[in-house]
Design a protein around this motif. Sequence first.
Motif: not given
Length: 327
Positions: A94-96, A99-102, A137-139, A143-145
């Motif tokens: 989820l882009s919004s 990392v913690q929250s995903n 945030y994902p952005a 890619g590997g991370q």
Amino acid sequence: MISVDRVSKSYGSGDTAVHALENVSLNIAKGEIFGVVGQSGAGKSTLIRTINSLERPDSGTVTVDGADISRLKGAALRSARHNIGMIFQHFNLLSSRTVQSNVELSLEITGMDRGARRKRVAEILELVGLEGKAAAYPAQLSGGQKQRVGIARALASKPSVLLSDEATSALDPETTRQILDLIRELSRELGLTVMLITHEMDVVKRICDSAAVMSQGRILEQGTVEGLLTTKKSLLGQALFQLGEIPKNGNTIIEITFNGVTADRPVIAQLARTHGIDVGILGAAIETIHGRQTGRTRLELPGQREIVTAAIEDLRNQGLFVEVIGC
Ligand SMILES: Nc1ncnc2c1ncn2[C@@H]1O[C@H](COP(=O)(O)OP(=O)(O)OP(=O)(O)O)[C@@H](O)[C@H]1O
């Protein structure tokens, strides 16, 4: 750990029906890494979806960790699904959310309290090599991370099974290797059973213990990777060991199969020394699989027939599998 027993699944009916799975059976042992390879449309995704129960088979049974997942419903099905983590080609983060929250999201669903969730997320991020990235945030990730976050999310609730749907297909070769090595390490460390689907033979070669080749809804062959690679008629073996045309010049052409025990012996040098044959190497496809050498080499043996025959006999007496493929 995972048992698929005579599973069939079709889409549509009558003449237009697509038989996505036809009488598919396979068994994956606890802690094993099992690869399913096949062209697009072979039925790989349908197979993985029957294992996490996103699809119900028309017939046959799918058992995961003792639970008949093909028949469970409601709370029992939800609980069985918590035992299965999944990672995807495009990560599905989820882009919004950070990392913690995903990663935490998968734990919220299990009802774990906030303190325990935080602790578990810190633990799992460290395990996948993402310490210090919890607030990103994902952005902001490579890619590997992103795939490491996907793996952390899949494993946060400590499942015993990880399903991977082309998880490295969107990554460059070096990152692919790192992610595959991470999956292998986690499997060994956590006793995790892994089933991965891929169209890349190299993925199978790098981390799988066993594999199945699928085409048009059927399993064409399955077995240990070493076994498949050293079986001449194996599709997997052929795909990995392409040695080209066999020359027709009157000389004897042989192929030697190395099965992990014998590959480091100086076979060719010995052949030349002992029998005085001017050995020509036409091709070799030797791979190191799980630290053992596996593969085939194609040799040209010029000279008198009796000397060549004696040399071949000698190789066979050393326990090597030798085939004469041209003379
Ligand atoms: N929901 C669906 N409805 C109709 N046909 C489907 C559906 N899902 C899959 N199929 C068909 O079933 C067959 C197997 O598809 P599946 O996605 O399992 O193959 P795959 O090996 O995973 O292919 P890819 O590598 O392209 O994802 C294909 O012919 C596909 O078109």
